[in-house]
Structure formats: structure tokens, C-alpha cells
Design a protein around this motif. Sequence first.
Motif, PDB file in Angstrom:
ATOM      1  N   VAL A  93       0.870  -1.173   0.000  1.00  0.00           N
ATOM      2  CA  VAL A  93       0.000   0.000   0.000  1.00  0.00           C
ATOM      3  C   VAL A  93       0.909   1.226   0.000  1.00  0.00           C
ATOM      4  N   TYR A  94       0.674   2.131  -0.918  1.00  0.00           N
ATOM      5  CA  TYR A  94       1.498   3.325  -1.057  1.00  0.00           C
ATOM      6  C   TYR A  94       0.765   4.530  -0.489  1.00  0.00           C
ATOM      7  N   PHE A  95       1.481   5.282   0.335  1.00  0.00           N
ATOM      8  CA  PHE A  95       0.920   6.439   1.017  1.00  0.00           C
ATOM      9  C   PHE A  95       1.630   7.715   0.589  1.00  0.00           C
ATOM     10  N   CYS A  96       0.855   8.736   0.365  1.00  0.00           N
ATOM     11  CA  CYS A  96       1.361  10.080   0.151  1.00  0.00           C
ATOM     12  C   CYS A  96       1.362  10.792   1.497  1.00  0.00           C
ATOM     13  N   ALA A  97       2.381  11.628   1.735  1.00  0.00           N
ATOM     14  CA  ALA A  97       2.450  12.314   3.021  1.00  0.00           C
ATOM     15  C   ALA A  97       3.048  13.706   2.852  1.00  0.00           C
ATOM     16  N   ARG A  98       2.601  14.623   3.691  1.00  0.00           N
ATOM     17  CA  ARG A  98       3.144  15.983   3.686  1.00  0.00           C
ATOM     18  C   ARG A  98       4.104  16.159   4.843  1.00  0.00           C
ATOM     19  N   SER A  99       5.304  16.570   4.527  1.00  0.00           N
ATOM     20  CA  SER A  99       6.316  16.777   5.552  1.00  0.00           C
ATOM     21  C   SER A  99       6.033  18.035   6.366  1.00  0.00           C
ATOM     22  N   ARG A 100       6.611  18.072   7.548  1.00  0.00           N
ATOM     23  CA  ARG A 100       6.575  19.298   8.353  1.00  0.00           C
ATOM     24  C   ARG A 100       7.694  20.237   7.935  1.00  0.00           C
ATOM     25  N   LEU A 101       8.540  19.787   7.013  1.00  0.00           N
ATOM     26  CA  LEU A 101       9.732  20.515   6.616  1.00  0.00           C
ATOM     27  C   LEU A 101       9.659  20.912   5.156  1.00  0.00           C
ATOM     28  N   PHE A 102      10.371  21.963   4.782  1.00  0.00           N
ATOM     29  CA  PHE A 102      10.446  22.364   3.377  1.00  0.00           C
ATOM     30  C   PHE A 102      11.347  21.409   2.598  1.00  0.00           C
ATOM     31  N   GLY A 103      12.430  20.983   3.235  1.00  0.00           N
ATOM     32  CA  GLY A 103      13.412  20.188   2.527  1.00  0.00           C
ATOM     33  C   GLY A 103      13.136  18.699   2.486  1.00  0.00           C
ATOM     34  N   GLY A 104      12.286  18.215   3.373  1.00  0.00           N
ATOM     35  CA  GLY A 104      11.947  16.803   3.318  1.00  0.00           C
ATOM     36  C   GLY A 104      12.768  15.941   4.235  1.00  0.00           C
ATOM     37  N   SER A 105      12.323  14.718   4.382  1.00  0.00           N
ATOM     38  CA  SER A 105      12.955  13.770   5.301  1.00  0.00           C
ATOM     39  C   SER A 105      12.550  12.367   4.887  1.00  0.00           C
ATOM     40  N   TYR A 106      13.371  11.393   5.267  1.00  0.00           N
ATOM     41  CA  TYR A 106      13.002   9.997   5.021  1.00  0.00           C
ATOM     42  C   TYR A 106      12.349   9.365   6.242  1.00  0.00           C
ATOM     43  N   SER A 107      12.189  10.140   7.311  1.00  0.00           N
ATOM     44  CA  SER A 107      11.595   9.614   8.544  1.00  0.00           C
ATOM     45  C   SER A 107      10.104   9.914   8.578  1.00  0.00           C
TER      46      SER A 107
END
Length: 124
Positions: A93-107
Motif C-alpha cells: 500500500v502506497y501512502f502520500c504524506a506531507r512533511s513538516r519541513l520544506f526540505g523533506g525527510s526519510y523519517s
Amino acid sequence: QVQLVESGGGLVQAGDSLRLSCAASGRTFSSYAMGWFRQAPGKGREFVAVISGNGRSTYYTDDVNGRFTISRENAKNTVTLQMNSLKPEDTAVYFCARSRLFGGSYSAQDYGYWGQGTQVTVSS
């Protein structure tokens, strides 16, 4: 409240391609990185790809690097995951998510909003 809606999943054969899309609500879409995660049966949620708020930076997990491409269109509040040369081990199952950061994270802990997920099944 931010809402994320994924689409584009399905059943394909190994070697085929799929294109996942994620539509986001809200007026500050370009201020945040967007990511894709996946969860296979019996396994935890794992990072797949992330794109920065302005779309200039991307990062992929080694398993998909060279096969998947993440992109975004800020004018339409959408992020896309183009998946080529799919393998049975990409089934999840693939999920889209919005980061709390502008630059992004793998966590996953750095992501505050999640879609409901879309199933991708790759047969051998």
C-alpha cells in the motif's frame, strides 16, 4: 485541515509501469516537502521517495532509485510517483504524506499528514 488523496494503484505484471498521484488540499502546498511511503503485508511503513517544496531536490530509497521518479506540480497541488520496471517486491500500500519541513525527510515522524493509501500489486 490538510487532506491528501492518492490514486492510480492497481494490479500489474512485473516489468510494467504505474503512475500514482496525490492531490492535496490547502493553500501552502509549495511550502512543504512531499513524500511517498509504502507498507507491505506484515511489514512496517518504509520510505520510498521525497521531493522538496520547490521540486528542486529529490531523494529515493536504494530499492527504487533509477526505477521510480517523484515530481510535483505546485500550481495544481499534486505530487506524482512514476513507477517503472515494477517488481513483485514493490507490492504494498502506497501512502502520500506531507512533511513538516520544506526540505523533506526519510523519517515518517517528520510527516504530519497522510493519505489513505492506494494498493499496488505486482504479479510475477
